[in-house]
Design an enzyme around this catalytic site. Structure first.
Site, mmCIF file in Angstrom:
data_model
loop_
_atom_site.group_PDB
_atom_site.id
_atom_site.type_symbol
_atom_site.label_atom_id
_atom_site.label_comp_id
_atom_site.label_asym_id
_atom_site.label_seq_id
_atom_site.Cartn_x
_atom_site.Cartn_y
_atom_site.Cartn_z
ATOM 1 N N GLY A 191 -6.657 0.865 4.347
ATOM 2 C CA GLY A 191 -8.079 1.236 4.314
ATOM 3 C C GLY A 191 -8.491 1.885 3.010
ATOM 4 C CD GLU B 232 -2.583 1.688 0.286
ATOM 5 O OE1 GLU B 232 -3.436 0.914 -0.164
ATOM 6 O OE2 GLU B 232 -2.375 2.836 -0.199
ATOM 7 N N GLY C 58 -24.245 16.417 -9.710
ATOM 8 C CA GLY C 58 -25.250 16.108 -8.678
ATOM 9 C C GLY C 58 -25.460 14.622 -8.534
ATOM 10 C CG HIS D 4 -46.211 -0.699 15.691
ATOM 11 N ND1 HIS D 4 -46.421 0.084 14.572
ATOM 12 C CD2 HIS D 4 -46.825 -0.080 16.730
ATOM 13 C CE1 HIS D 4 -47.163 1.135 14.924
ATOM 14 N NE2 HIS D 4 -47.413 1.056 16.222
ATOM 15 C CB VAL E 87 -17.871 15.049 -13.085
ATOM 16 C CG1 VAL E 87 -18.420 16.453 -12.908
ATOM 17 C CG2 VAL E 87 -16.357 15.082 -13.251
ATOM 18 C CE1 TYR F 287 -24.349 5.901 -4.190
ATOM 19 C CE2 TYR F 287 -24.296 6.112 -6.574
ATOM 20 C CZ TYR F 287 -24.636 5.402 -5.444
ATOM 21 O OH TYR F 287 -25.253 4.201 -5.556
HETATM 22 P P1 FAD Z 1 -9.535 1.867 -2.980
HETATM 23 O O1 FAD Z 1 -10.309 2.007 -1.726
HETATM 24 O O2 FAD Z 1 -9.431 3.049 -3.864
HETATM 25 O O3 FAD Z 1 -8.092 1.392 -2.536
HETATM 26 C C1 FAD Z 1 -7.057 1.246 -3.451
HETATM 27 C C2 FAD Z 1 -5.753 1.370 -2.688
HETATM 28 O O4 FAD Z 1 -4.691 0.991 -3.551
HETATM 29 C C3 FAD Z 1 -5.455 2.796 -2.252
HETATM 30 O O5 FAD Z 1 -5.208 2.841 -0.859
HETATM 31 C C4 FAD Z 1 -4.211 3.179 -3.034
HETATM 32 O O6 FAD Z 1 -3.330 4.027 -2.312
HETATM 33 C C5 FAD Z 1 -3.585 1.824 -3.293
HETATM 34 N N1 FAD Z 1 -2.734 1.794 -4.485
HETATM 35 C C6 FAD Z 1 -3.068 2.170 -5.741
HETATM 36 N N2 FAD Z 1 -2.041 1.964 -6.576
HETATM 37 C C7 FAD Z 1 -1.031 1.438 -5.827
HETATM 38 C C8 FAD Z 1 0.288 1.018 -6.126
HETATM 39 N N3 FAD Z 1 0.773 1.069 -7.381
HETATM 40 N N4 FAD Z 1 1.069 0.544 -5.119
HETATM 41 C C9 FAD Z 1 0.572 0.476 -3.856
HETATM 42 N N5 FAD Z 1 -0.672 0.855 -3.524
HETATM 43 C C10 FAD Z 1 -1.451 1.325 -4.496
HETATM 44 N N6 FAD Z 1 -18.608 3.342 -1.273
HETATM 45 C C11 FAD Z 1 -19.540 2.766 -0.506
HETATM 46 O O7 FAD Z 1 -19.791 1.564 -0.653
HETATM 47 N N7 FAD Z 1 -20.229 3.482 0.442
HETATM 48 C C12 FAD Z 1 -19.988 4.794 0.648
HETATM 49 O O8 FAD Z 1 -20.627 5.415 1.501
HETATM 50 C C13 FAD Z 1 -19.013 5.431 -0.143
HETATM 51 N N8 FAD Z 1 -18.737 6.733 0.030
HETATM 52 C C14 FAD Z 1 -17.742 7.316 -0.708
HETATM 53 C C15 FAD Z 1 -17.476 8.660 -0.500
HETATM 54 C C16 FAD Z 1 -16.485 9.289 -1.228
HETATM 55 C C17 FAD Z 1 -16.195 10.748 -1.001
HETATM 56 C C18 FAD Z 1 -15.726 8.528 -2.168
HETATM 57 C C19 FAD Z 1 -14.603 9.184 -2.935
HETATM 58 C C20 FAD Z 1 -15.982 7.194 -2.389
HETATM 59 C C21 FAD Z 1 -17.015 6.573 -1.661
HETATM 60 N N9 FAD Z 1 -17.335 5.229 -1.852
HETATM 61 C C22 FAD Z 1 -18.313 4.660 -1.106
HETATM 62 C C23 FAD Z 1 -16.629 4.398 -2.840
HETATM 63 C C24 FAD Z 1 -15.550 3.523 -2.140
HETATM 64 O O9 FAD Z 1 -14.648 4.363 -1.467
HETATM 65 C C25 FAD Z 1 -14.833 2.675 -3.153
HETATM 66 O O10 FAD Z 1 -15.767 1.921 -3.899
HETATM 67 C C26 FAD Z 1 -13.868 1.713 -2.477
HETATM 68 O O11 FAD Z 1 -12.919 2.404 -1.703
HETATM 69 C C27 FAD Z 1 -13.156 0.855 -3.510
HETATM 70 O O12 FAD Z 1 -12.285 -0.017 -2.875
HETATM 71 P P2 FAD Z 1 -10.985 -0.583 -3.634
HETATM 72 O O13 FAD Z 1 -10.349 -1.514 -2.664
HETATM 73 O O14 FAD Z 1 -11.339 -1.056 -4.966
HETATM 74 O O15 FAD Z 1 -10.048 0.692 -3.880
HETATM 75 P P1 NAD Z 2 -21.630 9.949 -9.912
HETATM 76 O O1 NAD Z 2 -21.507 9.175 -11.149
HETATM 77 O O2 NAD Z 2 -22.456 9.438 -8.807
HETATM 78 O O3 NAD Z 2 -22.165 11.406 -10.241
HETATM 79 C C1 NAD Z 2 -21.537 12.233 -11.164
HETATM 80 C C2 NAD Z 2 -22.572 13.245 -11.631
HETATM 81 O O4 NAD Z 2 -21.895 14.265 -12.339
HETATM 82 C C3 NAD Z 2 -23.614 12.658 -12.573
HETATM 83 O O5 NAD Z 2 -24.900 13.003 -12.106
HETATM 84 C C4 NAD Z 2 -23.283 13.296 -13.919
HETATM 85 O O6 NAD Z 2 -24.425 13.506 -14.725
HETATM 86 C C5 NAD Z 2 -22.681 14.604 -13.480
HETATM 87 N N1 NAD Z 2 -21.738 15.223 -14.432
HETATM 88 C C6 NAD Z 2 -20.809 14.619 -15.197
HETATM 89 N N2 NAD Z 2 -20.109 15.546 -15.904
HETATM 90 C C7 NAD Z 2 -20.616 16.755 -15.559
HETATM 91 C C8 NAD Z 2 -20.317 18.103 -15.917
HETATM 92 N N3 NAD Z 2 -19.326 18.381 -16.766
HETATM 93 N N4 NAD Z 2 -21.036 19.108 -15.380
HETATM 94 C C9 NAD Z 2 -22.047 18.833 -14.503
HETATM 95 N N5 NAD Z 2 -22.374 17.573 -14.121
HETATM 96 C C10 NAD Z 2 -21.658 16.562 -14.624
HETATM 97 O O7 NAD Z 2 -20.098 10.193 -9.439
HETATM 98 P P2 NAD Z 2 -19.511 10.707 -8.061
HETATM 99 O O8 NAD Z 2 -20.539 11.432 -7.281
HETATM 100 O O9 NAD Z 2 -18.245 11.403 -8.405
HETATM 101 O O10 NAD Z 2 -19.179 9.363 -7.314
HETATM 102 C C11 NAD Z 2 -18.282 8.412 -7.913
HETATM 103 C C12 NAD Z 2 -18.575 7.019 -7.439
HETATM 104 O O11 NAD Z 2 -18.203 6.891 -6.066
HETATM 105 C C13 NAD Z 2 -20.055 6.646 -7.489
HETATM 106 O O12 NAD Z 2 -20.424 6.145 -8.733
HETATM 107 C C14 NAD Z 2 -20.152 5.594 -6.427
HETATM 108 O O13 NAD Z 2 -19.871 4.354 -7.007
HETATM 109 C C15 NAD Z 2 -19.052 5.961 -5.435
HETATM 110 N N6 NAD Z 2 -19.666 6.567 -4.224
HETATM 111 C C16 NAD Z 2 -20.563 5.845 -3.510
HETATM 112 C C17 NAD Z 2 -21.149 6.406 -2.397
HETATM 113 C C18 NAD Z 2 -22.125 5.600 -1.612
HETATM 114 O O14 NAD Z 2 -22.183 4.391 -1.797
HETATM 115 N N7 NAD Z 2 -22.882 6.203 -0.723
HETATM 116 C C19 NAD Z 2 -20.858 7.698 -2.010
HETATM 117 C C20 NAD Z 2 -19.958 8.413 -2.771
HETATM 118 C C21 NAD Z 2 -19.358 7.830 -3.881
#
Ligand code: FAD
Ligand code: NAD
Length: 465
Positions: A40, A35, A184, A444, A271, A186
């Site tokens: 995480g 990592e 607009g 309930h 986006v 997630y």
């Molecule tokens: P990641 O979590 O991205 O982990 C990949 C890891 O690989 C990273 O730590 C990175 O540093 C490491 N890595 C990459 N390349 C290398 C390399 N060459 N050498 C060593 N290490 C490397 N999902 C949900 O289900 N629920 C949510 O509420 C939710 N909320 C989110 C909110 C935000 C703001 C964001 C950005 C994402 C959210 N997601 C949510 C999406 C979720 O975070 C991802 O789907 C999830 O983390 C993916 O897991 P992963 O293991 O595939 O990758």
């Molecule tokens: P998203 O795909 O949910 O939303 C992106 C939005 O941006 C879309 O509605 C799209 O129409 C709009 N968009 C794209 N280009 C644009 C532009 N040029 N101008 C204005 N609007 C534009 O993507 P996200 O919110 O970045 O989240 C990425 C991914 O992270 C999600 O697909 C989801 O898998 C994961 N995520 C999950 C959770 C959760 O599970 N609660 C929370 C956060 C993120």
């Protein structure tokens, strides 16, 4: 150069990678996880966990602020609250720090070797890791790519301090006065809502005609209404074009083809996310791709023998629990178990206000597949529990096959509905019929009674609506 060998090498310790490594360790597989950032991954450090912490803090602040404004209907009044955002961020950082330690501890307990550093491929069996102590070469029988994803940057709006990503938004020193959220979906709506509750003047710019275009209008409407009530301006069919006025304002193309300029202190661009497939020699493996993602089969095998890929790098849905389930499955496959991806549904939750929960097919997705379905919903306006929570907006909806009543999908929107996702997923995974839900006693007063009532309604004998 330091040389190590192992049976399984996992690149990336996000939810996918660390789950895979822990399960592999439990199964007695000699495992190394590499990592480059913190254990995480995105989810724990800059995604799921910190965003939900911020959302909780914002909900709490807004509840108190509403009471102070005399807007609470519960007979509670209080002084205007004050916010020490530095402390809010410190609280969030402490949660993340504790969980980082938790993941490290779990890896250690499973006997997994953790290497902190950046991995890059030499070939399909060898990886070079740049650590603070020099370069280490790791030879492995099997490699799992779990490198995750990164925010998409718009060419016209590069991240620069005023234009920020979700990672930056979760580490701001103060609540921006005027925040524009581009996208607009997630992240934009989860974080945009939180900042609006914390006092920011928020405008959402969404390119499609509706916020949350991945959901149907029935599900996104309650969220749109709540955004309006919170004073958030939502511009749909609108596109962010470029920074103007020496970088202090955003030029937006509006739905009617006109242009408008909005001043902003911060512009949060959300986006979508792109898979992390560059910068670590992946091209040397020449794997088959599926658009920008690594192509995998139902066992998460890539086109190269002995190389698996899991999580965001393999495409949608980019969700932590999907990555974890894939990671667990791959570890068991490496251990010789007969496993394949056979999950009926992956739940998705949007932690907006109210929360949206979806599992399986929506009515229109079922119709598009040519399936004849019965679909009904129970509105929370008729729920005693929703009224006691002072939140009667939303509903629970079931989608079942018309012929045998097997559930195909369950959706809901409502306060705190995220916790009901397990009941919805279980029903689908167990192959439940409407009758199974109807014959299950739901306690309930709970919002879960809405699930029961939606099923009863589909069977033609709802009691409370
Ligand atoms: P990641 O979590 O991205 O982990 C990949 C890891 O690989 C990273 O730590 C990175 O540093 C490491 N890595 C990459 N390349 C290398 C390399 N060459 N050498 C060593 N290490 C490397 N999902 C949900 O289900 N629920 C949510 O509420 C939710 N909320 C989110 C909110 C935000 C703001 C964001 C950005 C994402 C959210 N997601 C949510 C999406 C979720 O975070 C991802 O789907 C999830 O983390 C993916 O897991 P992963 O293991 O595939 O990758
Ligand atoms: P998203 O795909 O949910 O939303 C992106 C939005 O941006 C879309 O509605 C799209 O129409 C709009 N968009 C794209 N280009 C644009 C532009 N040029 N101008 C204005 N609007 C534009 O993507 P996200 O919110 O970045 O989240 C990425 C991914 O992270 C999600 O697909 C989801 O898998 C994961 N995520 C999950 C959770 C959760 O599970 N609660 C929370 C956060 C993120």
């Amino acid at each position: 150069m330091n040389d190590t060998t192992c049976k399984l090498l996992v690149i990336g310790a996000g939810p996918g990678g660390y789950t895979c490594a822990i399960r592999a360790g439990q199964l007695g597989i000699d495992t190394v996880v590499v990592e480059s950032e913190k254990p995480g991954g995105t989810c724990l450090n800059i995604g799921c966990i910190p965003s939900k912490a911020l959302i909780h803090a914002a909900d709490t602040y807004e509840t108190v602020a509403r009471a102070a404004d005399g807007k609470a209907s519960l007979g509670i009044s209080t002084q205007k609250p004050s916010l020490d955002f530095t402390k809010t961020i410190a609280w969030k950082d402490d949660i993340v720090r504790r969980l980082n330690g938790g993941v490290s501890g779990l890896l250690k307990r499973a006997g997994v070797r953790y290497v902190a550093g950046h991995a890059s491929f030499h070939d399909g069996k060898t990886v070079e890791v740049h650590t603070t102590n020099g370069v280490q070469l790791i030879h492995a029988e099997t490699i799992v790519i779990a490198t995750g994803s990164a925010p998409i940057e718009l060419l016209s709006l590069p991240f620069d301090g005023r234009v920020i990503s979700s990672t930056d938004a979760l580490a701001l020193a103060e609540v921006p006065k005027r925040l524009i959220v581009v996208g607009g979906g997630y992240i934009g709506l989860e974080l945009g809502t939180a900042f609006a509750k914390l006092g920011a003047d928020v405008t959402v710019v969404e390119a499609t005609p509706r916020i949350l275009p991945q959901y149907d209008g029935e599900l996104s409407d309650p969220v749109a209404r709540r955004l309006r009530a919170l004073g958030v301006t939502v511009l749909t069919s609108a596109k962010a074009k470029a920074l103007v006025a020496e970088g202090t304002a955003l030029l937006i193309e509006t739905a009617d083809g006109g242009q408008t300029t909005l001043e902003a202190d911060k512009i949060l661009v959300t986006v979508g996310r792109k898979p992390a497939t560059s910068g670590f020699g992946l091209e040397l493996l020449d794997l088959d791709m599926d658009g920008p993602y690594i192509r995998i089969d139902d066992r998460c095998r890539t086109s190269m023998r002995g190389v698996f890929a899991i999580g965001d790098v393999t495409g949608e849905p980019m969700l932590a629990h999907r990555a974890m389930a894939q990671g667990e499955m791959v570890a068991e496959i490496v251990a010789g178990h007969r496993r394949a991806w056979d999950r009926v549904a992956i739940p998705a939750i949007c932690f907006t206000d109210p929360e949206i929960v979806t599992v399986g097919l929506s009515p229109s997705e079922a119709w598009d597949k040519g399936l004849e379905v019965k679909s009904d919903l129970f509105p929370f306006k008729a729920s005693g529990r929703a009224l006691t929570l002072d939140r009667d907006d939303g509903f629970i909806r079931t989608v079942a096959r018309a012929d045998n009543h097997v559930l195909l999908g369950i959706q809901g929107v409502g306060p705190g509905l995220a916790e009901l996702s397990a009941a919805f997923s279980l029903a689908l995974e167990m192959g439940a019929r409407l009758e199974d839900i109807a014959l299950t006693i739901h306690a309930h007063p709970t919002l879960s009674e809405g699930f029961h009532e939606a099923a009863l309604k589909s069977l033609g004998h709802a009691i409370h609506v």
